[in-house]
Design an enzyme around this catalytic site. Structure first.
Site, short mmCIF file in Angstrom:
data_model
loop_
_atom_site.label_atom_id
_atom_site.label_comp_id
_atom_site.label_asym_id
_atom_site.label_seq_id
_atom_site.Cartn_x
_atom_site.Cartn_y
_atom_site.Cartn_z
N ASP A 50 0.79 -1.13 -0.05
CA ASP A 50 -0.09 0.02 0.09
C ASP A 50 0.75 1.21 0.10
O ASP A 50 1.57 1.48 0.96
CB ASP A 50 -0.94 -0.14 1.22
N SER A 125 1.84 11.27 -16.93
CA SER A 125 0.59 11.21 -18.04
C SER A 125 1.05 12.62 -18.72
O SER A 125 1.93 13.32 -18.33
CB SER A 125 -0.55 11.41 -17.08
N TYR A 138 -6.04 15.55 -10.50
CA TYR A 138 -5.07 14.52 -10.85
C TYR A 138 -3.88 15.07 -11.48
O TYR A 138 -2.94 14.71 -11.37
CB TYR A 138 -5.75 13.72 -11.86
N LYS A 142 0.23 15.03 -10.68
CA LYS A 142 1.41 14.60 -12.03
C LYS A 142 2.34 15.90 -12.01
O LYS A 142 3.50 15.41 -12.33
CB LYS A 142 0.69 14.32 -13.17
#
Length: 249
Positions: A50, A125, A138, A142
């Site tokens: 985790d 990404s 998000y 990144k």
């Protein structure tokens, strides 16, 4: 043959990377929060990890043995306009996507430094270099990851380590099919649409996995690796666009 530890290997891109790396003969250590989701993977080790739990990370890295390459893939996403973004949910995203990647990297790096070699591959990404609302939350995780990894590449090059950012675009992994949305009452941002995959050009998890394992095997890692034709085209357009106005593809 390299020993490759992959986080977030229970499904989607992470699972495809594990399958591709094992198919090419690498020793694969696949990890996920629930290792039972890895039972059907034909890999060397299947471990609980985790990324938000330092004790879980330490136990997995100790059990994994020598690691030549880390593929840091675990992550989550939600959609929201910036005004509607709950700070506590954004903090949760950073904990998984950015701090989680940092925790795992810090755990494997001492062994790599001791051997004078190793590679650290981080799943970023295209939105690590541009923003496509309504996924600013998000994207911000990144963008932060990109800063950390660029610094890491500079810091560790004299030690024999290489760090790189993997930058795919939209992937047909199912991750975007049912994304949590946060909206204000009487939503003033209907123009953001659904945030979903409509009109996007997808690559498959298997296509991403092939390019990721190519990077594991490459003699030299570039800092940033656009993954898939659509990502390369989008990032080229961003590079060619001016910086004094927002980039809207």
């Amino acid at each position: 043959m390299a020993s490759v530890l992959i986080t977030g290997a229970s499904k989607g891109i992470g699972r495809a990377i594990a399958v591709e790396a094992a198919k090419r003969g690498h020793r694969v250590v696949a990890t996920a929060r629930d290792p039972r989701t890895l039972d059907d993977l034909d890999v060397d080790r299947r471990l609980a990890l985790d990324v938000t739990d330092p004790e879980s990370i330490a136990a997995a890295v100790a059990a994994a043995g020598e690691i030549d390459a880390l593929v840091s893939n675990a992550g989550v996403i939600f959609y929201a306009a910036v005004e509607a973004t709950p700070p506590e949910e954004l903090a949760r995203l950073f904990d998984r996507n950015t701090l989680g990647a940092l925790r795992v990297a810090q755990a494997v790096m001492p062994g790599m430094r001791a051997r004078g070699s190793g590679r650290l591959l981080f799943m970023s990404s295209v939105v690590g270099r541009l923003v496509l609302p309504p996924n600013a939350a998000y994207a911000s995780t990144k963008w932060a990851l990109e800063a950390l990894v660029e610094a890491l590449a500079i810091e560790t090059a004299p030690l024999g380590l290489q760090a790189a950012l993997l930058e795919p675009g939209a992937v047909s992994s199912g991750a975007l099919d049912d994304v949590d949305w946060f909206r204000l009452p009487d939503d003033p941002y209907p123009h953001l649409g659904t945030g979903g995959p409509t009109g996007r050009t997808f690559v498959t998890p298997e296509e991403v996995a092939a390019e990721v394992v190519d990077a594991v095997e490459a003699e030299h890692l570039p800092l940033r690796i656009p993954v898939g034709g659509p990502a390369r085209a989008l990032l080229a357009a961003r590079h060619a666009a001016p910086d004094d106005v927002p980039f809207v593809p």
